[in-house]
Design a protein around this motif. Structure first.
Motif, PDB file in Angstrom:
ATOM      1  N   PRO A 107       0.833  -1.207   0.000  1.00 14.55           N
ATOM      2  CA  PRO A 107       0.000   0.000   0.000  1.00 14.55           C
ATOM      3  C   PRO A 107       0.864   1.252   0.000  1.00 14.55           C
ATOM      4  O   PRO A 107       1.983   1.239   0.516  1.00 14.55           O
ATOM      5  CB  PRO A 107      -0.792  -0.128   1.303  1.00 14.55           C
ATOM      6  N   PRO A 108       0.366   2.322  -0.590  1.00  8.34           N
ATOM      7  CA  PRO A 108       1.182   3.539  -0.652  1.00  8.34           C
ATOM      8  C   PRO A 108       1.321   4.166   0.729  1.00  8.34           C
ATOM      9  O   PRO A 108       0.418   4.081   1.567  1.00  8.34           O
ATOM     10  CB  PRO A 108       0.381   4.455  -1.588  1.00  8.34           C
ATOM     11  N   PRO A 109       2.452   4.807   0.991  1.00 10.89           N
ATOM     12  CA  PRO A 109       2.562   5.574   2.231  1.00 10.89           C
ATOM     13  C   PRO A 109       1.681   6.811   2.154  1.00 10.89           C
ATOM     14  O   PRO A 109       1.266   7.220   1.067  1.00 10.89           O
ATOM     15  CB  PRO A 109       4.045   5.942   2.272  1.00 10.89           C
ATOM     16  N   SER A 110       1.400   7.395   3.287  1.00 14.21           N
ATOM     17  CA  SER A 110       0.652   8.651   3.269  1.00 14.21           C
ATOM     18  C   SER A 110       1.529   9.738   2.671  1.00 14.21           C
ATOM     19  O   SER A 110       2.768   9.664   2.723  1.00 14.21           O
ATOM     20  CB  SER A 110       0.220   9.042   4.677  1.00 14.21           C
ATOM     21  N   TYR A 111       0.888  10.737   2.086  1.00 13.61           N
ATOM     22  CA  TYR A 111       1.639  11.840   1.489  1.00 13.61           C
ATOM     23  C   TYR A 111       2.510  12.518   2.535  1.00 13.61           C
ATOM     24  O   TYR A 111       3.679  12.851   2.279  1.00 13.61           O
ATOM     25  CB  TYR A 111       0.664  12.833   0.861  1.00 13.61           C
TER      26      TYR A 111
ATOM     27  N   VAL B  24       7.284  17.617  -4.658  1.00 14.00           N
ATOM     28  CA  VAL B  24       6.792  16.274  -4.362  1.00 14.00           C
ATOM     29  C   VAL B  24       5.275  16.336  -4.422  1.00 14.00           C
ATOM     30  O   VAL B  24       4.630  16.958  -3.569  1.00 14.00           O
ATOM     31  CB  VAL B  24       7.264  15.781  -2.991  1.00 14.00           C
ATOM     32  N   ARG B  25       4.688  15.699  -5.421  1.00 11.62           N
ATOM     33  CA  ARG B  25       3.262  15.841  -5.693  1.00 11.62           C
ATOM     34  C   ARG B  25       2.539  14.525  -5.451  1.00 11.62           C
ATOM     35  O   ARG B  25       3.151  13.456  -5.455  1.00 11.62           O
ATOM     36  CB  ARG B  25       3.058  16.331  -7.133  1.00 11.62           C
ATOM     37  N   HIS B  26       1.245  14.618  -5.268  1.00 16.69           N
ATOM     38  CA  HIS B  26       0.442  13.460  -4.874  1.00 16.69           C
ATOM     39  C   HIS B  26      -0.752  13.352  -5.812  1.00 16.69           C
ATOM     40  O   HIS B  26      -1.468  14.335  -6.042  1.00 16.69           O
ATOM     41  CB  HIS B  26      -0.030  13.639  -3.426  1.00 16.69           C
ATOM     42  N   THR B  27      -0.977  12.168  -6.364  1.00 19.96           N
ATOM     43  CA  THR B  27      -2.118  11.968  -7.245  1.00 19.96           C
ATOM     44  C   THR B  27      -2.555  10.510  -7.146  1.00 19.96           C
ATOM     45  O   THR B  27      -1.928   9.697  -6.462  1.00 19.96           O
ATOM     46  CB  THR B  27      -1.757  12.331  -8.709  1.00 19.96           C
ATOM     47  N   ALA B  28      -3.654  10.182  -7.824  1.00 21.78           N
ATOM     48  CA  ALA B  28      -4.187   8.813  -7.796  1.00 21.78           C
ATOM     49  C   ALA B  28      -4.743   8.455  -9.157  1.00 21.78           C
ATOM     50  O   ALA B  28      -5.252   9.321  -9.888  1.00 21.78           O
ATOM     51  CB  ALA B  28      -5.273   8.683  -6.727  1.00 21.78           C
TER      52      ALA B  28
ATOM     53  N   PRO C 146      13.828  24.924  -8.737  1.00 17.78           N
ATOM     54  CA  PRO C 146      14.696  23.754  -8.860  1.00 17.78           C
ATOM     55  C   PRO C 146      14.128  22.761  -9.875  1.00 17.78           C
ATOM     56  O   PRO C 146      12.916  22.508  -9.921  1.00 17.78           O
ATOM     57  CB  PRO C 146      14.704  23.177  -7.443  1.00 17.78           C
ATOM     58  N   LEU C 147      15.011  22.183 -10.677  1.00 20.64           N
ATOM     59  CA  LEU C 147      14.594  21.468 -11.891  1.00 20.64           C
ATOM     60  C   LEU C 147      14.293  19.997 -11.634  1.00 20.64           C
ATOM     61  O   LEU C 147      14.940  19.097 -12.196  1.00 20.64           O
ATOM     62  CB  LEU C 147      15.680  21.625 -12.967  1.00 20.64           C
ATOM     63  N   TRP C 148      13.285  19.727 -10.788  1.00 18.00           N
ATOM     64  CA  TRP C 148      12.908  18.332 -10.552  1.00 18.00           C
ATOM     65  C   TRP C 148      11.487  18.261 -10.007  1.00 18.00           C
ATOM     66  O   TRP C 148      10.967  19.224  -9.427  1.00 18.00           O
ATOM     67  CB  TRP C 148      13.871  17.662  -9.573  1.00 18.00           C
ATOM     68  N   GLU C 149      10.866  17.090 -10.224  1.00 19.01           N
ATOM     69  CA  GLU C 149       9.554  16.767  -9.661  1.00 19.01           C
ATOM     70  C   GLU C 149       9.544  15.288  -9.289  1.00 19.01           C
ATOM     71  O   GLU C 149      10.221  14.473  -9.919  1.00 19.01           O
ATOM     72  CB  GLU C 149       8.424  17.018 -10.670  1.00 19.01           C
ATOM     73  N   LEU C 150       8.745  14.947  -8.283  1.00 17.53           N
ATOM     74  CA  LEU C 150       8.567  13.561  -7.879  1.00 17.53           C
ATOM     75  C   LEU C 150       7.095  13.371  -7.528  1.00 17.53           C
ATOM     76  O   LEU C 150       6.572  14.073  -6.658  1.00 17.53           O
ATOM     77  CB  LEU C 150       9.461  13.229  -6.677  1.00 17.53           C
ATOM     78  N   TRP C 151       6.429  12.451  -8.213  1.00 14.98           N
ATOM     79  CA  TRP C 151       4.991  12.238  -8.045  1.00 14.98           C
ATOM     80  C   TRP C 151       4.741  10.920  -7.310  1.00 14.98           C
ATOM     81  O   TRP C 151       5.245   9.866  -7.728  1.00 14.98           O
ATOM     82  CB  TRP C 151       4.306  12.178  -9.409  1.00 14.98           C
ATOM     83  N   LEU C 152       3.969  10.975  -6.247  1.00 13.10           N
ATOM     84  CA  LEU C 152       3.505   9.786  -5.537  1.00 13.10           C
ATOM     85  C   LEU C 152       2.137   9.416  -6.107  1.00 13.10           C
ATOM     86  O   LEU C 152       1.195  10.214  -6.042  1.00 13.10           O
ATOM     87  CB  LEU C 152       3.413  10.070  -4.041  1.00 13.10           C
TER      88      LEU C 152
ATOM     89  N   ARG D  43      -0.425  -2.056  -5.197  1.00  9.10           N
ATOM     90  CA  ARG D  43       0.847  -1.418  -5.530  1.00  9.10           C
ATOM     91  C   ARG D  43       0.656   0.091  -5.624  1.00  9.10           C
ATOM     92  O   ARG D  43      -0.458   0.601  -5.683  1.00  9.10           O
ATOM     93  CB  ARG D  43       1.375  -1.951  -6.870  1.00  9.10           C
ATOM     94  N   PHE D  44       1.793   0.785  -5.644  1.00  8.76           N
ATOM     95  CA  PHE D  44       1.788   2.230  -5.923  1.00  8.76           C
ATOM     96  C   PHE D  44       3.025   2.540  -6.747  1.00  8.76           C
ATOM     97  O   PHE D  44       3.880   1.668  -6.979  1.00  8.76           O
ATOM     98  CB  PHE D  44       1.757   3.056  -4.631  1.00  8.76           C
ATOM     99  N   ALA D  45       3.107   3.772  -7.228  1.00 13.05           N
ATOM    100  CA  ALA D  45       4.211   4.143  -8.116  1.00 13.05           C
ATOM    101  C   ALA D  45       4.776   5.507  -7.744  1.00 13.05           C
ATOM    102  O   ALA D  45       4.106   6.327  -7.100  1.00 13.05           O
ATOM    103  CB  ALA D  45       3.738   4.152  -9.576  1.00 13.05           C
ATOM    104  N   LEU D  46       6.006   5.718  -8.152  1.00 10.07           N
ATOM    105  CA  LEU D  46       6.634   7.030  -8.120  1.00 10.07           C
ATOM    106  C   LEU D  46       7.028   7.386  -9.552  1.00 10.07           C
ATOM    107  O   LEU D  46       7.525   6.528 -10.294  1.00 10.07           O
ATOM    108  CB  LEU D  46       7.883   7.041  -7.233  1.00 10.07           C
ATOM    109  N   ILE D  47       6.796   8.629  -9.937  1.00  7.27           N
ATOM    110  CA  ILE D  47       7.209   9.122 -11.248  1.00  7.27           C
ATOM    111  C   ILE D  47       8.184  10.270 -11.003  1.00  7.27           C
ATOM    112  O   ILE D  47       7.826  11.270 -10.369  1.00  7.27           O
ATOM    113  CB  ILE D  47       6.015   9.614 -12.077  1.00  7.27           C
TER     114      ILE D  47
END
Length: 478
Positions: A37-41, A86-90, A117-123, A131-135
């Motif tokens: 399961p995904p962790p909480s944001y 660090v962004r959160h979506t479903a 800053p030149l980066w993003e990370l999506w939960l 399952r869950f993913a990171l982009i």
């Protein structure tokens, strides 16, 4: 080397900024799929926050000296907001991998904001099969593929039970951003230093004339080889057309053991096998599009790290590019591997990489406007048909907040007039391909993925192995 406020971009890093266009985004990344399961944001934010001090560059933005008096500088972002990056979506039901690929493709279709800053990370939660993913998405100017593996691992643990890390360096305070006049002064100072840098090099040459002459001779021979390669453009194919800003993404799962079996039985390196598989897949794809492959050899842009062992883990790109062969004219898979292996051996014994590195060194002495033009010459898309990058990853399981990483699909970038990029990464016995395509050109990117599977199967069978089983996700296998 510290990732300090006020560092100037290297010539290579600045060239990645110069290459970026509205339809050609120079960011790279990955789609990471985890079991559980995904962790909480909030927990995930705190996890990243607790380790952010290990990568200070992720709090830096670009500062551009006025009147192009020098290359850009990394400075602290005074408005840095971790929640922005660090962004959160479903995913909507059913949360399929097809939906995940579509989401990742949309994210990679958008340029990064150069004011931050030149980066993003999506939960991403809601992926089927518990399952869950990171982009992830990071600009190439910030980190290259090889050192990027080192940087990404700051959020990973080697054990299922996460280590509790203190929030070192918190609260964080940004250093003052240099005023435009100060930035211009720094740029002018850098330009004024160039004659002294050249003079220092001359003193070194006088002190060690023998070794210096050898280095100069080798570099000149290498530059000559790079120039000769520039006189032989890559062939025209349906892959090399103007592209739009939108992307398609496909995943291909493989076992690393299949590539090693081919390597050990038929010869070459794992990278030779990768290039041979790509060539076989392209042969099938081109012929399905009515392209005659007799006598046709495509050129792959193959990034090669020239980072020395004592530079491992340092920031800034230390890569050059070589043109690897993709002999789509060869029908027999074993003969195709032989052609690739011999050609890559010739490239490695040539001075092409040395010459490319020497050109980068010359660019480091150039003002930004000239640098931008020079980088376009070295990175000319006339010289290659597609990007193929293969990054070796860790061969042990990794965890984030107790969840095991199941698959790691790398995502490359599309330069101008390049509608396909193939990124490969090994991880924990797997060999995952991330296929990035232009949305309008590569409408059948899944067919190309299937052609890659068939090309690998031909090689495995030729090596005496059993046909590779089509490796599916844990959710599909359940």
């Amino acid at each position: 080397m510290a990732q300090a406020h006020g560092d100037r971009l290297s010539a290579v890093d600045a060239s990645f900024l110069a290459q970026e266009r509205a339809n050609s985004h120079m960011h790279i990344g990955a789609v990471l799929i985890f079991e559980g399961p995904p962790p909480s944001y909030e927990d995930f934010l705190n996890h990243i926050r607790s380790r952010l001090h290990l990568v200070p560059r992720y709090r830096h933005k670009l500062a551009f000296p006025p009147l192009e008096t020098g290359r850009p500088i990394w400075v602290d972002d005074p408005t840095f907001n971790l929640e922005y990056h660090v962004r959160h979506t479903a995913l909507p039901n059913p949360g399929s991998e097809e939906q995940l690929r579509a989401l990742a493709a949309r994210i990679h279709s958008q340029r990064l904001d150069r004011a931050k800053p030149l980066w993003e990370l999506w939960l991403v939660q809601g992926l089927e099969g518990n399952r869950f993913a990171l982009i992830s998405k990071t600009h190439h100017a910030l980190v290259d593929g090889v050192s990027g593996v080192d940087l990404m691992t700051v959020m990973f643990d080697l054990e299922p039970v996460p280590q509790i890390a203190p929030h070192e360096g918190e609260p964080w305070a940004a250093k003052p951003e240099p005023a435009p006049l100060a930035l211009a002064a720094r740029g002018v100072k850098g330009l004024l230093k160039l004659p002294f840098d050249v003079a220092a090099g001359a003193v070194g040459a006088a002190t060690h004339p023998g070794s210096t002459l050898d280095h100069v001779k080798e570099a000149l021979e290498g530059i000559g080889e790079v120039a000769w390669a520039g006189l032989n453009p890559a062939p025209e194919t349906p892959l090399n057309v103007p592209i739009g800003p939108h992307r398609r993404l496909s995943f291909v799962r493989n076992d690393l053991s299949d590539f090693k079996l081919v390597k050990n039985t038929l010869g070459g390196t794992v990278n030779d096998v990768v290039l041979t598989v790509v060539a076989g897949g392209l042969r099938t794809w081109l012929r399905s599009h009515g392209v005659r492959t007799e006598g046709l050899e495509l050129r792959a842009l193959v990034p090669v790290s020239v980072r020395a062992k004592d530079e491992h883990g340092q920031l800034g790109n230390r890569i050059v590019v070589m043109r690897g062969p993709l002999p789509v004219y060869v029908e027999d898979p074993v003969a195709r591997l032989r052609v690739v292996r011999h050609a890559m051996e010739d490239l490695k014994s040539s001075k092409q990489a040395v010459g490319a590195d020497a050109i980068v060194g010359l660019e480091a002495l150039a003002p930004p406007t000239i640098l931008a033009q020079a980088s376009r010459l070295q990175f000319s898309t006339r010289l290659f048909n597609l990007l193929v990058t293969n990054v070796p990853g860790p061969q042990l399981p990794l965890y984030v907040l107790g969840r095991e990483l199941e698959d790691l699909f790398p995502v490359a970038f599309l330069p101008e007039n390049q509608s396909l990029a193939v990124a490969v990464m090994s991880y924990n016995g797997r060999m995952d391909f991330g296929l990035l395509g232009d949305y309008d050109t590569l409408t059948d990117i899944e067919d190309f993925g299937q052609a890659l599977r068939e090309a690998l199967a031909e090689l495995v069978e030729a090596a005496g192995g059993k046909p590779p089983r089509r490796r599916r996700s844990a959710a599909s296998a359940a």
